[in-house]
Design an enzyme around this catalytic site. Structure first.
Site, mmCIF file in Angstrom:
data_model
loop_
_atom_site.group_PDB
_atom_site.id
_atom_site.type_symbol
_atom_site.label_atom_id
_atom_site.label_comp_id
_atom_site.label_asym_id
_atom_site.label_seq_id
_atom_site.Cartn_x
_atom_site.Cartn_y
_atom_site.Cartn_z
ATOM 1 N N SER A 87 1.527 6.932 -3.306
ATOM 2 C CA SER A 87 1.531 6.063 -4.477
ATOM 3 C C SER A 87 0.122 5.939 -5.026
ATOM 4 O O SER A 87 -0.864 6.094 -4.283
ATOM 5 C CB SER A 87 2.045 4.664 -4.106
ATOM 6 O OG SER A 87 1.833 3.738 -5.154
ATOM 7 N N TYR A 119 1.965 -2.764 1.061
ATOM 8 C CA TYR A 119 2.393 -1.508 0.446
ATOM 9 C C TYR A 119 1.199 -0.581 0.253
ATOM 10 O O TYR A 119 1.238 0.603 0.605
ATOM 11 C CB TYR A 119 3.069 -1.793 -0.888
ATOM 12 C CG TYR A 119 3.600 -0.567 -1.596
ATOM 13 C CD1 TYR A 119 4.828 -0.011 -1.238
ATOM 14 C CD2 TYR A 119 2.886 0.030 -2.629
ATOM 15 C CE1 TYR A 119 5.336 1.111 -1.884
ATOM 16 C CE2 TYR A 119 3.365 1.156 -3.277
ATOM 17 C CZ TYR A 119 4.586 1.687 -2.903
ATOM 18 O OH TYR A 119 5.078 2.804 -3.549
#
Length: 252
Positions: free
Chosen positions: A142, A155
């Site tokens: 990501s 995350y």
């Protein structure tokens, strides 16, 4: 070489978003695919749809955080294929909160799915990847792995760790001709991001930050993943391909 004919692929989190788009891309390019997800209903629906089109595909209910389910994946590969040529570690999750608001159970869940599971599954499938002589592992990271994008600290931590896992395994497994790379998407239209993209102010900020002035479609990520799975990318390993519409290079 601009195809995946004769390739065998395991794709985790394969019923939605980037995972589903990757399953479709791989099948269209000629690969045989085993895709996994936790929802049996989603698995059956997609598998029936794809089998009706004549694709060589199998859906499996499997939670990659569970050792027994990782064994199910390995058993399928051992019993149906001579070797595994492609592994796409796509399954992931997020819980968006301020750092001090997470319970230990919540942040450990994010780390377990996003960081530990790809490592565990890659290790578990290593013998079958080794048999292929030219295997590829592709980890879906990501933009949050390299800069703050308000995704939540656990995350971001998990995806940053996944990038270093990619680099380290690329070096360690190079002698087995196993290439390991990562793809880092920016905001993409998926079920995981719907709650964010539906907020008008948040969406405006995302678009203002992105030179191409739009969020991505899952198919745009799948195309990059497919390239890394092809022999056309045979000299690329240990890399993180950022697919962000120019977001990471925009200063003003």
């Amino acid at each position: 070489m601009w195809n995946l004919k004769g390739q065998t692929a395991v794709i985790t989190g394969g019923t939605k978003g980037i995972g589903k788009a990757t399953v479709l891309e791989f099948l269209e390019l000629g690969a045989e695919v085993l895709f996994t997800a936790r929802s049996g209903e989603d698995i059956i629906k997609l598998e029936d749809e794809l089998l009706a089109k004549g694709y060589k595909v199998k859906g499996m209910v499997a939670d990659v955080t569970i050792p027994e389910d990782r064994q199910k994946i390995l058993s399928y590969v051992e019993n149906n294929w001579k070797a595994l040529t492609i592994l796409v570690n796509n399954a992931g999750t997020n819980i968006r909160k301020k750092a001090v608001e997470y319970s230990e159970e919540e942040y450990r869940k994010v780390l377990e799915i996003n960081m530990f599971s790809p490592f565990a599954l890659s290790r578990h499938l290593y013998p079958q990847l080794k048999k292929a002589h030219r295997a590829k592992v592709i980890n879906i990271a990501s933009s949050a792995a390299t800069q703050d994008v308000s995704s939540g600290t656990p995350y971001a931590m998990s995806k940053a760790a996944l990038l270093q896992q990619t680099r380290s395994l690329a070096v360690e497994w190079a002698e087995e001709n196993i290439r390991v790379n990562a793809v880092s998407p920016w905001y993409t239209h998926t079920p995981l991001t719907d709650s964010v993209l539906s907020q008008k102010d948040r969406m405006r900020n995302i678009l203002d930050r992105t030179p191409l002035n739009r969020v991505a479609q899952p198919e745009e990520m799948a195309a990059v993943i497919a390239f890394l799975a092809m022999d056309k990318s045979s000299y690329i390993t240990g890399q993180n391909i950022v697919v962000d519409g120019g977001m990471s290079v925009k200063a003003l």
